[in-house]
Design a protein around this motif. Structure first.
Motif, PDB file in Angstrom:
ATOM      1  N   TRP A 263       0.790  -1.232   0.000  1.00  0.00           N
ATOM      2  CA  TRP A 263       0.000   0.000   0.000  1.00  0.00           C
ATOM      3  C   TRP A 263       0.824   1.285   0.000  1.00  0.00           C
ATOM      4  CZ3 TRP A 263      -2.756  -2.573   4.650  1.00  0.00           C
ATOM      5  CH2 TRP A 263      -3.666  -3.537   4.180  1.00  0.00           C
ATOM      6  N   GLY A 264       2.095   1.234   0.385  1.00  0.00           N
ATOM      7  CA  GLY A 264       2.876   2.446   0.554  1.00  0.00           C
ATOM      8  C   GLY A 264       2.818   2.942   1.990  1.00  0.00           C
ATOM      9  N   THR A 265       3.437   4.088   2.245  1.00  0.00           N
ATOM     10  CA  THR A 265       3.597   4.565   3.623  1.00  0.00           C
ATOM     11  C   THR A 265       2.490   5.506   4.097  1.00  0.00           C
ATOM     12  OG1 THR A 265       4.988   6.418   2.894  1.00  0.00           O
ATOM     13  CG2 THR A 265       6.092   4.345   3.431  1.00  0.00           C
ATOM     14  N   ARG A 266       1.940   6.295   3.203  1.00  0.00           N
ATOM     15  CA  ARG A 266       0.930   7.283   3.611  1.00  0.00           C
ATOM     16  C   ARG A 266      -0.281   6.612   4.248  1.00  0.00           C
ATOM     17  NH1 ARG A 266      -0.795  12.546   2.304  1.00  0.00           N
ATOM     18  NH2 ARG A 266      -3.048  12.783   2.167  1.00  0.00           N
ATOM     19  N   ARG A 267      -0.733   5.504   3.670  1.00  0.00           N
ATOM     20  CA  ARG A 267      -1.930   4.827   4.166  1.00  0.00           C
ATOM     21  C   ARG A 267      -1.688   4.128   5.501  1.00  0.00           C
ATOM     22  NH1 ARG A 267      -4.578   2.243  -1.395  1.00  0.00           N
ATOM     23  NH2 ARG A 267      -4.380   4.146  -2.656  1.00  0.00           N
ATOM     24  N   MET A 268      -0.424   4.026   5.894  1.00  0.00           N
ATOM     25  CA  MET A 268      -0.091   3.457   7.193  1.00  0.00           C
ATOM     26  C   MET A 268       0.100   4.558   8.238  1.00  0.00           C
ATOM     27  SD  MET A 268       0.264   0.119   6.674  1.00  0.00           S
ATOM     28  CE  MET A 268       1.373  -0.407   7.968  1.00  0.00           C
ATOM     29  N   ALA A 269       0.804   5.612   7.856  1.00  0.00           N
ATOM     30  CA  ALA A 269       1.275   6.590   8.826  1.00  0.00           C
ATOM     31  C   ALA A 269       0.153   7.432   9.433  1.00  0.00           C
ATOM     32  CB  ALA A 269       2.310   7.509   8.172  1.00  0.00           C
ATOM     33  N   ILE A 270      -0.755   7.938   8.605  1.00  0.00           N
ATOM     34  CA  ILE A 270      -1.733   8.903   9.102  1.00  0.00           C
ATOM     35  C   ILE A 270      -2.706   8.284  10.118  1.00  0.00           C
ATOM     36  CG2 ILE A 270      -3.637  10.432   8.421  1.00  0.00           C
ATOM     37  CD1 ILE A 270      -2.039  10.965   5.825  1.00  0.00           C
ATOM     38  N   PRO A 271      -3.323   7.111   9.843  1.00  0.00           N
ATOM     39  CA  PRO A 271      -4.167   6.504  10.885  1.00  0.00           C
ATOM     40  C   PRO A 271      -3.373   6.138  12.143  1.00  0.00           C
ATOM     41  CG  PRO A 271      -4.605   5.514   8.741  1.00  0.00           C
ATOM     42  CD  PRO A 271      -3.376   6.336   8.586  1.00  0.00           C
ATOM     43  N   GLY A 272      -2.127   5.691  11.964  1.00  0.00           N
ATOM     44  CA  GLY A 272      -1.315   5.338  13.111  1.00  0.00           C
ATOM     45  C   GLY A 272      -1.006   6.526  14.002  1.00  0.00           C
ATOM     46  N   LEU A 273      -0.697   7.671  13.395  1.00  0.00           N
ATOM     47  CA  LEU A 273      -0.427   8.878  14.173  1.00  0.00           C
ATOM     48  C   LEU A 273      -1.656   9.326  14.959  1.00  0.00           C
ATOM     49  CD1 LEU A 273       1.654  10.959  11.589  1.00  0.00           C
ATOM     50  CD2 LEU A 273       2.518   9.903  13.686  1.00  0.00           C
ATOM     51  N   ALA A 274      -2.835   9.238  14.332  1.00  0.00           N
ATOM     52  CA  ALA A 274      -4.068   9.649  15.012  1.00  0.00           C
ATOM     53  C   ALA A 274      -4.336   8.780  16.241  1.00  0.00           C
ATOM     54  CB  ALA A 274      -5.244   9.577  14.036  1.00  0.00           C
ATOM     55  N   LEU A 275      -4.196   7.470  16.083  1.00  0.00           N
ATOM     56  CA  LEU A 275      -4.416   6.565  17.213  1.00  0.00           C
ATOM     57  C   LEU A 275      -3.376   6.799  18.306  1.00  0.00           C
ATOM     58  CD1 LEU A 275      -5.943   4.220  18.485  1.00  0.00           C
ATOM     59  CD2 LEU A 275      -4.491   2.646  17.174  1.00  0.00           C
ATOM     60  N   MET A 276      -2.135   7.025  17.908  1.00  0.00           N
ATOM     61  CA  MET A 276      -1.071   7.257  18.883  1.00  0.00           C
ATOM     62  C   MET A 276      -1.344   8.507  19.716  1.00  0.00           C
ATOM     63  SD  MET A 276       3.013   7.518  18.112  1.00  0.00           S
ATOM     64  CE  MET A 276       3.068   5.780  17.662  1.00  0.00           C
ATOM     65  N   ALA A 277      -1.805   9.579  19.075  1.00  0.00           N
ATOM     66  CA  ALA A 277      -2.100  10.821  19.793  1.00  0.00           C
ATOM     67  C   ALA A 277      -3.169  10.605  20.858  1.00  0.00           C
ATOM     68  CB  ALA A 277      -2.547  11.901  18.802  1.00  0.00           C
ATOM     69  N   LEU A 278      -4.208   9.866  20.495  1.00  0.00           N
ATOM     70  CA  LEU A 278      -5.294   9.615  21.444  1.00  0.00           C
ATOM     71  C   LEU A 278      -4.834   8.746  22.614  1.00  0.00           C
ATOM     72  CD1 LEU A 278      -8.206   8.958  18.910  1.00  0.00           C
ATOM     73  CD2 LEU A 278      -7.847  11.001  20.315  1.00  0.00           C
ATOM     74  N   VAL A 279      -4.006   7.771  22.331  1.00  0.00           N
ATOM     75  CA  VAL A 279      -3.562   6.871  23.400  1.00  0.00           C
ATOM     76  C   VAL A 279      -2.644   7.595  24.381  1.00  0.00           C
ATOM     77  CG1 VAL A 279      -2.277   4.769  23.918  1.00  0.00           C
ATOM     78  CG2 VAL A 279      -3.836   4.807  21.989  1.00  0.00           C
ATOM     79  N   ILE A 280      -1.733   8.429  23.871  1.00  0.00           N
ATOM     80  CA  ILE A 280      -0.856   9.187  24.778  1.00  0.00           C
ATOM     81  C   ILE A 280      -1.692  10.077  25.693  1.00  0.00           C
ATOM     82  CG2 ILE A 280       0.896  10.991  24.899  1.00  0.00           C
ATOM     83  CD1 ILE A 280       2.132   9.838  22.356  1.00  0.00           C
ATOM     84  N   ALA A 281      -2.697  10.737  25.131  1.00  0.00           N
ATOM     85  CA  ALA A 281      -3.571  11.587  25.941  1.00  0.00           C
ATOM     86  C   ALA A 281      -4.336  10.763  26.979  1.00  0.00           C
ATOM     87  CB  ALA A 281      -4.546  12.345  25.043  1.00  0.00           C
ATOM     88  N   SER A 282      -4.692   9.519  26.631  1.00  0.00           N
ATOM     89  CA  SER A 282      -5.469   8.683  27.554  1.00  0.00           C
ATOM     90  C   SER A 282      -4.665   8.234  28.769  1.00  0.00           C
ATOM     91  CB  SER A 282      -6.006   7.449  26.816  1.00  0.00           C
ATOM     92  OG  SER A 282      -4.981   6.497  26.585  1.00  0.00           O
ATOM     93  N   LEU A 283      -3.335   8.346  28.728  1.00  0.00           N
ATOM     94  CA  LEU A 283      -2.527   8.009  29.899  1.00  0.00           C
ATOM     95  C   LEU A 283      -2.819   8.947  31.069  1.00  0.00           C
ATOM     96  CD1 LEU A 283       0.872   7.236  28.141  1.00  0.00           C
ATOM     97  CD2 LEU A 283      -0.517   5.604  29.419  1.00  0.00           C
ATOM     98  N   SER A 284      -3.457  10.067  30.791  1.00  0.00           N
ATOM     99  CA  SER A 284      -3.850  10.988  31.859  1.00  0.00           C
ATOM    100  C   SER A 284      -4.950  10.392  32.741  1.00  0.00           C
ATOM    101  CB  SER A 284      -4.344  12.310  31.263  1.00  0.00           C
ATOM    102  OG  SER A 284      -5.519  12.104  30.476  1.00  0.00           O
ATOM    103  N   LEU A 285      -5.589   9.327  32.285  1.00  0.00           N
ATOM    104  CA  LEU A 285      -6.715   8.725  33.006  1.00  0.00           C
ATOM    105  C   LEU A 285      -6.300   7.531  33.857  1.00  0.00           C
ATOM    106  CD1 LEU A 285      -9.302   8.813  30.065  1.00  0.00           C
ATOM    107  CD2 LEU A 285      -8.952  10.519  31.863  1.00  0.00           C
ATOM    108  N   LEU A 286      -5.012   7.307  34.051  1.00  0.00           N
ATOM    109  CA  LEU A 286      -4.547   6.165  34.832  1.00  0.00           C
ATOM    110  C   LEU A 286      -5.103   6.209  36.257  1.00  0.00           C
ATOM    111  CD1 LEU A 286      -0.776   6.015  33.772  1.00  0.00           C
ATOM    112  CD2 LEU A 286      -2.593   4.431  33.087  1.00  0.00           C
ATOM    113  N   THR A 287      -5.458   5.042  36.766  1.00  0.00           N
ATOM    114  CA  THR A 287      -6.030   4.944  38.118  1.00  0.00           C
ATOM    115  C   THR A 287      -5.123   4.210  39.093  1.00  0.00           C
ATOM    116  OG1 THR A 287      -7.151   2.857  37.588  1.00  0.00           O
ATOM    117  CG2 THR A 287      -8.347   4.903  37.137  1.00  0.00           C
ATOM    118  N   GLY A 288      -4.014   3.654  38.613  1.00  0.00           N
ATOM    119  CA  GLY A 288      -3.156   2.856  39.474  1.00  0.00           C
ATOM    120  C   GLY A 288      -3.319   1.373  39.241  1.00  0.00           C
TER     121      GLY A 288
END
Length: 405
Positions: free
Chosen positions: A60-85
Protein backbone atom coordinates in the motif's frame (compact mmCIF):
# COMPACT_ATOMS: atom_id res chain seq x y z
CA UNK A 1 9.39 17.76 6.76
CA UNK A 2 6.18 15.78 7.07
CA UNK A 3 8.05 12.52 7.60
CA UNK A 4 10.52 14.12 10.02
CA UNK A 5 7.80 15.58 12.24
CA UNK A 6 5.76 12.39 11.97
CA UNK A 7 8.76 10.35 13.08
CA UNK A 8 9.51 12.82 15.87
CA UNK A 9 6.06 12.18 17.36
CA UNK A 10 6.70 8.44 17.48
CA UNK A 11 9.79 9.18 19.62
CA UNK A 12 8.11 11.54 22.09
CA UNK A 13 6.95 8.94 24.59
CA UNK A 14 10.36 7.24 24.73
CA UNK A 15 12.14 10.55 25.31
CA UNK A 16 9.61 11.58 27.99
CA UNK A 17 9.38 8.32 29.96
CA UNK A 18 12.34 9.14 32.21
CA UNK A 19 10.55 12.26 33.48
CA UNK A 20 7.32 10.39 34.22
CA UNK A 21 9.02 7.56 36.14
CA UNK A 22 9.30 9.47 39.44
CA UNK A 23 5.81 11.07 39.66
CA UNK A 24 3.98 7.92 38.54
CA UNK A 25 6.04 5.69 40.85
CA UNK A 26 5.40 8.07 43.75
CA UNK A 27 1.63 8.30 43.16
CA UNK A 28 0.95 4.59 42.61
CA UNK A 29 3.84 3.01 44.51
CA UNK A 30 5.09 1.25 41.38
CA UNK A 31 8.64 0.04 40.78
CA UNK A 32 10.80 1.66 38.13
CA UNK A 33 10.76 -1.58 36.16
CA UNK A 34 6.94 -1.45 36.01
CA UNK A 35 6.82 2.20 34.92
CA UNK A 36 9.45 1.45 32.27
CA UNK A 37 7.44 -1.53 31.01
CA UNK A 38 5.19 0.59 28.77
CA UNK A 39 7.98 1.07 26.27
CA UNK A 40 8.72 -2.65 26.50
CA UNK A 41 5.11 -3.66 25.82
CA UNK A 42 5.23 -1.54 22.69
CA UNK A 43 8.49 -3.17 21.72
CA UNK A 44 7.07 -6.68 22.12
CA UNK A 45 4.10 -5.91 19.86
CA UNK A 46 6.40 -4.22 17.35
CA UNK A 47 8.65 -7.26 17.42
CA UNK A 48 5.72 -9.57 16.65
CA UNK A 49 3.92 -7.39 14.12
CA UNK A 50 6.62 -5.53 12.19
CA UNK A 51 7.17 -8.18 9.48
CA UNK A 52 3.43 -8.22 8.73
CA UNK A 53 3.20 -4.43 8.63
CA UNK A 54 6.29 -4.41 6.41
CA UNK A 55 4.37 -6.41 3.82
CA UNK A 56 1.55 -3.84 4.09
CA UNK A 57 4.06 -1.12 3.14
CA UNK A 58 5.15 -3.10 0.07
CA UNK A 59 1.47 -3.41 -0.89
CA UNK A 60 0.00 0.00 0.00
CA UNK A 61 2.88 2.45 0.55
CA UNK A 62 3.60 4.56 3.62
CA UNK A 63 0.93 7.28 3.61
CA UNK A 64 -1.93 4.83 4.17
CA UNK A 65 -0.09 3.46 7.19
CA UNK A 66 1.27 6.59 8.83
CA UNK A 67 -1.73 8.90 9.10
CA UNK A 68 -4.17 6.50 10.89
CA UNK A 69 -1.31 5.34 13.11
CA UNK A 70 -0.43 8.88 14.17
CA UNK A 71 -4.07 9.65 15.01
CA UNK A 72 -4.42 6.57 17.21
CA UNK A 73 -1.07 7.26 18.88
CA UNK A 74 -2.10 10.82 19.79
CA UNK A 75 -5.29 9.62 21.44
CA UNK A 76 -3.56 6.87 23.40
CA UNK A 77 -0.86 9.19 24.78
CA UNK A 78 -3.57 11.59 25.94
CA UNK A 79 -5.47 8.68 27.55
CA UNK A 80 -2.53 8.01 29.90
CA UNK A 81 -3.85 10.99 31.86
CA UNK A 82 -6.72 8.73 33.01
CA UNK A 83 -4.55 6.16 34.83
CA UNK A 84 -6.03 4.94 38.12
CA UNK A 85 -3.16 2.86 39.47
CA UNK A 86 -4.42 -0.41 38.01
CA UNK A 87 -1.59 -2.35 36.44
CA UNK A 88 -4.05 -4.05 34.11
CA UNK A 89 -5.21 -0.65 32.84
CA UNK A 90 -1.55 0.32 32.34
CA UNK A 91 -0.89 -2.82 30.29
CA UNK A 92 -4.09 -2.35 28.25
CA UNK A 93 -3.32 1.26 27.31
CA UNK A 94 0.19 0.38 26.24
CA UNK A 95 -1.08 -2.56 24.21
CA UNK A 96 -3.25 -0.21 22.15
CA UNK A 97 -0.32 2.18 21.86
CA UNK A 98 1.80 -0.69 20.55
CA UNK A 99 -0.72 -1.32 17.76
CA UNK A 100 -0.53 2.34 16.75
CA UNK A 101 3.26 2.19 16.85
CA UNK A 102 3.27 -0.65 14.30
CA UNK A 103 1.93 1.76 11.69
CA UNK A 104 4.34 4.58 12.53
CA UNK A 105 7.67 2.97 13.37
CA UNK A 106 10.93 3.60 11.53
CA UNK A 107 9.99 1.10 8.80
CA UNK A 108 7.38 3.52 7.45
CA UNK A 109 9.61 6.59 7.36
CA UNK A 110 12.71 4.81 6.01
CA UNK A 111 10.59 3.20 3.28
CA UNK A 112 9.29 6.65 2.32
CA UNK A 113 12.86 7.94 1.88
CA UNK A 114 14.41 4.83 0.34
CA UNK A 115 11.61 4.58 -2.24
CA UNK A 116 12.14 8.20 -3.30
CA UNK A 117 15.88 8.96 -3.10
CA UNK A 118 18.89 7.26 -4.70
CA UNK A 119 22.03 9.43 -4.87
CA UNK A 120 21.01 11.54 -1.86
CA UNK A 121 19.53 8.71 0.16
CA UNK A 122 21.93 9.04 3.10
CA UNK A 123 21.22 12.73 3.63
CA UNK A 124 17.50 12.16 2.99
CA UNK A 125 17.42 9.56 5.76
CA UNK A 126 19.38 11.91 7.98
CA UNK A 127 16.88 14.72 7.52
CA UNK A 128 13.84 12.54 8.14
CA UNK A 129 15.26 10.55 11.04
CA UNK A 130 16.42 13.79 12.65
CA UNK A 131 12.84 13.83 13.87
CA UNK A 132 13.81 11.47 16.69
CA UNK A 133 16.70 13.75 17.66
CA UNK A 134 14.30 16.69 17.59
CA UNK A 135 12.02 14.79 19.97
CA UNK A 136 14.97 13.98 22.22
CA UNK A 137 15.96 17.65 22.25
CA UNK A 138 12.54 19.19 22.84
CA UNK A 139 10.67 16.55 24.84
CA UNK A 140 12.69 16.37 28.11
CA UNK A 141 12.60 20.10 28.94
CA UNK A 142 9.07 20.40 27.56
CA UNK A 143 7.79 17.44 29.58
CA UNK A 144 9.57 18.73 32.70
CA UNK A 145 7.87 22.13 32.25
CA UNK A 146 4.45 20.57 31.62
CA UNK A 147 4.69 18.24 34.63
CA UNK A 148 5.73 21.08 36.95
CA UNK A 149 3.14 23.49 35.57
CA UNK A 150 0.11 21.24 35.01
CA UNK A 151 0.86 17.88 36.63
CA UNK A 152 1.87 14.63 34.94
CA UNK A 153 -1.69 13.81 33.83
CA UNK A 154 -2.21 17.01 31.85
CA UNK A 155 1.34 16.72 30.53
CA UNK A 156 0.31 13.53 28.71
CA UNK A 157 -2.65 15.37 27.14
CA UNK A 158 -0.49 18.26 25.91
CA UNK A 159 2.16 15.95 24.48
CA UNK A 160 -0.34 13.65 22.78
CA UNK A 161 -2.87 16.03 21.28
CA UNK A 162 -0.54 18.99 20.74
CA UNK A 163 2.41 17.32 19.01
CA UNK A 164 0.20 14.68 17.42
CA UNK A 165 -2.09 17.18 15.71
CA UNK A 166 0.86 18.98 14.10
CA UNK A 167 2.29 15.69 12.81
CA UNK A 168 -1.04 14.55 11.36
CA UNK A 169 -1.70 17.84 9.55
CA UNK A 170 1.77 17.89 7.97
CA UNK A 171 1.46 14.29 6.79
CA UNK A 172 -1.99 14.93 5.34
CA UNK A 173 -0.60 17.84 3.34
CA UNK A 174 2.85 16.67 2.28
CA UNK A 175 3.63 12.99 2.88
CA UNK A 176 4.32 11.40 -0.52
CA UNK A 177 6.76 8.66 -1.53
CA UNK A 178 7.97 6.44 -4.38
CA UNK A 179 5.04 4.09 -3.84
CA UNK A 180 2.62 6.95 -4.59
CA UNK A 181 4.60 7.90 -7.70
CA UNK A 182 4.39 4.35 -9.07
CA UNK A 183 0.71 4.02 -8.15
CA UNK A 184 -0.22 7.25 -9.96
CA UNK A 185 1.81 6.21 -13.01
CA UNK A 186 -0.02 2.88 -13.17
CA UNK A 187 -3.40 4.53 -12.80
CA UNK A 188 -2.54 6.97 -15.59
CA UNK A 189 -1.57 3.98 -17.77
CA UNK A 190 -4.82 2.19 -16.96
CA UNK A 191 -3.10 -0.50 -14.84
CA UNK A 192 -4.91 0.21 -11.58
CA UNK A 193 -5.75 -3.45 -11.06
CA UNK A 194 -2.26 -4.75 -11.71
CA UNK A 195 -1.23 -7.53 -9.37
CA UNK A 196 2.46 -6.63 -9.61
CA UNK A 197 4.06 -5.27 -6.44
CA UNK A 198 4.39 -1.49 -6.24
CA UNK A 199 8.20 -1.61 -6.03
CA UNK A 200 8.82 -3.92 -9.02
CA UNK A 201 12.59 -3.21 -8.99
CA UNK A 202 15.84 -5.17 -8.50
CA UNK A 203 16.66 -6.57 -5.09
CA UNK A 204 16.71 -9.66 -2.89
CA UNK A 205 13.71 -11.83 -2.26
CA UNK A 206 12.80 -12.55 1.36
CA UNK A 207 14.30 -16.05 1.08
CA UNK A 208 17.57 -14.65 -0.28
CA UNK A 209 17.70 -12.08 2.51
CA UNK A 210 17.45 -14.80 5.17
CA UNK A 211 20.62 -16.41 3.77
CA UNK A 212 22.66 -13.21 3.44
CA UNK A 213 25.51 -13.04 6.03
CA UNK A 214 25.83 -9.26 5.77
CA UNK A 215 22.19 -8.81 6.73
CA UNK A 216 22.72 -11.04 9.75
CA UNK A 217 25.63 -8.83 10.83
CA UNK A 218 23.47 -5.74 10.42
CA UNK A 219 20.60 -7.37 12.32
CA UNK A 220 22.68 -8.53 15.28
CA UNK A 221 24.54 -5.22 15.49
CA UNK A 222 21.23 -3.35 15.45
CA UNK A 223 19.70 -5.46 18.23
CA UNK A 224 22.76 -4.99 20.44
CA UNK A 225 23.08 -1.23 20.00
CA UNK A 226 19.33 -0.68 20.48
CA UNK A 227 19.39 -2.60 23.75
CA UNK A 228 22.24 -0.47 25.06
CA UNK A 229 21.20 2.97 23.81
CA UNK A 230 17.45 2.83 24.51
CA UNK A 231 18.20 1.75 28.08
CA UNK A 232 20.27 4.92 28.42
CA UNK A 233 17.67 7.14 26.71
CA UNK A 234 14.80 5.95 28.93
CA UNK A 235 16.84 6.07 32.16
CA UNK A 236 19.07 9.04 31.32
CA UNK A 237 17.36 11.44 33.74
CA UNK A 238 17.66 9.07 36.76
CA UNK A 239 21.23 8.19 35.70
CA UNK A 240 22.25 11.85 35.61
CA UNK A 241 20.52 12.49 38.94
CA UNK A 242 22.44 9.54 40.39
CA UNK A 243 25.80 11.06 39.36
CA UNK A 244 24.89 14.36 41.03
CA UNK A 245 22.96 16.41 38.45
CA UNK A 246 19.68 17.99 39.56
CA UNK A 247 16.51 17.00 37.71
CA UNK A 248 15.97 20.25 35.77
CA UNK A 249 19.60 20.42 34.66
CA UNK A 250 19.46 16.75 33.66
CA UNK A 251 16.45 17.49 31.44
CA UNK A 252 18.36 20.40 29.86
CA UNK A 253 21.38 18.15 29.18
CA UNK A 254 19.13 15.54 27.58
CA UNK A 255 17.58 18.20 25.37
CA UNK A 256 20.98 19.52 24.33
CA UNK A 257 22.03 15.97 23.41
CA UNK A 258 19.01 15.78 21.12
CA UNK A 259 20.06 18.94 19.29
CA UNK A 260 23.55 17.52 18.79
CA UNK A 261 21.84 14.37 17.50
CA UNK A 262 20.35 16.36 14.63
CA UNK A 263 23.85 17.45 13.62
CA UNK A 264 25.00 13.84 13.90
CA UNK A 265 22.30 12.57 11.58
CA UNK A 266 22.97 15.19 8.93
CA UNK A 267 26.74 14.74 9.03
CA UNK A 268 26.39 10.96 9.01
CA UNK A 269 23.93 11.16 6.11
CA UNK A 270 26.36 13.21 4.05
CA UNK A 271 29.17 10.76 4.88
CA UNK A 272 27.03 7.75 3.91
CA UNK A 273 26.54 9.26 0.44
CA UNK A 274 30.32 9.48 0.01
CA UNK A 275 31.96 6.67 1.99
CA UNK A 276 31.34 3.03 2.88
CA UNK A 277 28.63 2.63 5.50
CA UNK A 278 30.59 -0.08 7.31
CA UNK A 279 33.29 2.45 8.23
CA UNK A 280 30.94 5.34 8.84
CA UNK A 281 28.65 3.17 10.96
CA UNK A 282 31.38 1.28 12.78
CA UNK A 283 33.27 4.41 13.80
CA UNK A 284 30.10 6.28 14.75
CA UNK A 285 28.86 3.50 17.03
CA UNK A 286 32.35 2.99 18.44
CA UNK A 287 32.35 6.63 19.53
CA UNK A 288 29.17 5.95 21.54
CA UNK A 289 31.13 3.69 23.90
CA UNK A 290 32.92 6.71 25.38
CA UNK A 291 29.58 7.93 26.75
CA UNK A 292 29.42 5.10 29.27
CA UNK A 293 33.07 5.54 30.30
CA UNK A 294 32.49 9.22 31.08
CA UNK A 295 29.31 8.52 33.06
CA UNK A 296 31.21 5.88 35.08
CA UNK A 297 33.90 8.41 36.02
CA UNK A 298 33.75 8.75 39.86
CA UNK A 299 32.90 12.34 40.75
CA UNK A 300 32.88 13.28 37.09
CA UNK A 301 33.14 17.05 36.49
CA UNK A 302 30.31 18.84 34.75
CA UNK A 303 32.31 19.06 31.54
CA UNK A 304 32.68 15.26 31.39
CA UNK A 305 28.95 14.74 31.92
CA UNK A 306 28.07 17.27 29.22
CA UNK A 307 30.60 15.63 26.89
CA UNK A 308 29.04 12.22 27.54
CA UNK A 309 25.58 13.47 26.63
CA UNK A 310 26.85 15.25 23.52
CA UNK A 311 28.72 12.19 22.26
CA UNK A 312 25.72 9.97 22.88
CA UNK A 313 23.42 12.45 21.17
CA UNK A 314 25.71 12.70 18.13
CA UNK A 315 26.62 9.05 17.66
CA UNK A 316 23.84 7.07 19.30
CA UNK A 317 21.10 8.91 17.42
CA UNK A 318 22.28 7.62 14.04
CA UNK A 319 21.46 3.94 14.66
CA UNK A 320 18.10 3.93 12.83
CA UNK A 321 19.61 5.92 9.98
CA UNK A 322 22.43 3.40 9.64
CA UNK A 323 20.23 0.30 9.66
CA UNK A 324 17.80 1.88 7.18
CA UNK A 325 20.59 2.81 4.79
CA UNK A 326 22.44 -0.50 5.16
CA UNK A 327 19.31 -2.60 4.66
CA UNK A 328 18.40 -0.79 1.44
CA UNK A 329 22.02 -0.97 0.24
CA UNK A 330 22.37 -4.72 0.82
CA UNK A 331 18.84 -5.85 -0.19
CA UNK A 332 17.63 -3.36 -2.80
CA UNK A 333 14.03 -2.08 -2.77
CA UNK A 334 12.26 -5.14 -4.23
CA UNK A 335 11.04 -6.35 -0.81
CA UNK A 336 12.38 -3.58 1.38
CA UNK A 337 9.22 -3.20 3.48
CA UNK A 338 9.04 -6.88 4.37
CA UNK A 339 12.78 -7.25 5.01
CA UNK A 340 13.09 -4.05 7.02
CA UNK A 341 9.99 -5.13 8.92
CA UNK A 342 12.07 -8.04 10.21
CA UNK A 343 14.84 -5.58 11.11
CA UNK A 344 12.26 -3.48 12.92
CA UNK A 345 11.36 -6.53 14.99
CA UNK A 346 14.94 -6.66 16.23
CA UNK A 347 14.91 -2.90 16.81
CA UNK A 348 11.77 -3.39 18.89
CA UNK A 349 13.26 -6.34 20.79
CA UNK A 350 16.30 -4.30 21.78
CA UNK A 351 14.15 -1.25 22.56
CA UNK A 352 11.93 -3.37 24.79
CA UNK A 353 14.70 -5.23 26.57
CA UNK A 354 16.84 -2.18 27.32
CA UNK A 355 14.43 -0.12 29.50
CA UNK A 356 13.20 -3.05 31.58
CA UNK A 357 16.74 -4.37 31.97
CA UNK A 358 17.87 -0.92 33.10
CA UNK A 359 15.02 -0.68 35.62
CA UNK A 360 15.64 -4.22 36.90
CA UNK A 361 19.37 -3.54 37.33
CA UNK A 362 18.62 -0.45 39.43
CA UNK A 363 15.96 -2.25 41.47
CA UNK A 364 18.36 -5.16 42.06
CA UNK A 365 21.62 -3.32 42.84
CA UNK A 366 20.42 0.19 43.68
CA UNK A 367 22.72 1.74 41.05
CA UNK A 368 23.02 2.06 37.28
CA UNK A 369 26.74 1.20 37.19
CA UNK A 370 26.26 -2.43 36.02
CA UNK A 371 24.05 -1.14 33.20
CA UNK A 372 26.71 1.34 32.06
CA UNK A 373 29.48 -1.28 32.09
CA UNK A 374 27.32 -3.74 30.13
CA UNK A 375 26.32 -1.09 27.59
CA UNK A 376 29.99 -0.23 27.07
CA UNK A 377 30.82 -3.83 26.10
CA UNK A 378 27.76 -4.24 23.88
CA UNK A 379 28.58 -1.08 21.95
CA UNK A 380 32.06 -2.36 21.14
CA UNK A 381 30.62 -5.63 19.79
CA UNK A 382 28.05 -3.76 17.68
CA UNK A 383 30.71 -1.62 16.01
CA UNK A 384 32.94 -4.62 15.24
CA UNK A 385 30.07 -6.36 13.44
CA UNK A 386 29.65 -3.39 11.09
CA UNK A 387 33.38 -3.19 10.39
CA UNK A 388 33.15 -6.76 9.04
CA UNK A 389 30.57 -6.03 6.30
CA UNK A 390 31.49 -6.70 2.67
CA UNK A 391 31.19 -4.23 -0.23
CA UNK A 392 27.71 -3.17 -1.43
CA UNK A 393 25.93 -5.15 -4.13
CA UNK A 394 25.01 -3.28 -7.34
CA UNK A 395 21.26 -3.35 -8.03
CA UNK A 396 21.24 -2.65 -11.75
CA UNK A 397 20.26 -5.87 -13.50
CA UNK A 398 16.59 -6.17 -14.44
CA UNK A 399 16.41 -9.65 -12.94
CA UNK A 400 17.41 -8.28 -9.55
CA UNK A 401 20.71 -10.18 -9.53
CA UNK A 402 23.55 -8.52 -7.68
CA UNK A 403 27.14 -8.12 -8.82
CA UNK A 404 30.01 -7.26 -6.46
CA UNK A 405 30.56 -3.51 -6.14
Amino acid sequence: MAAAIGFSFTSVITAATGLFIEPISREFGWSRALVSSGVSITAILTFLGSPLFGTFIDKWGTRRMAIPGLALMALVIASLSLLTGSTWQWFAVWTVYGLAALATKSTVWTAAVNSTFTAGRGLGLGLVLSGSALAQAVTPPLADFLIKSFGWRNAFVWLGLGWGTIAILLCLAWLRDGYDIIRRAREAAGANGSAAPLMDVPGLTVAQAWRDPDLWRIAISTFIIMTATIALVVHQIPILVEVGVDRTTAAAYAGLAGLVGIVGKLVTGALLDRYSARWVGGLTILATSTTYVLLLWPGAPTLAIVAAMMINGYAGGTKLQLVGYLTAAYTGMRKFGTIFGAMASLIAAGSGLGPVLGGWIHDRWGTYEPLLWGAFGLTLVSSLLLFGLRAYPVWSKPEGAAAPA
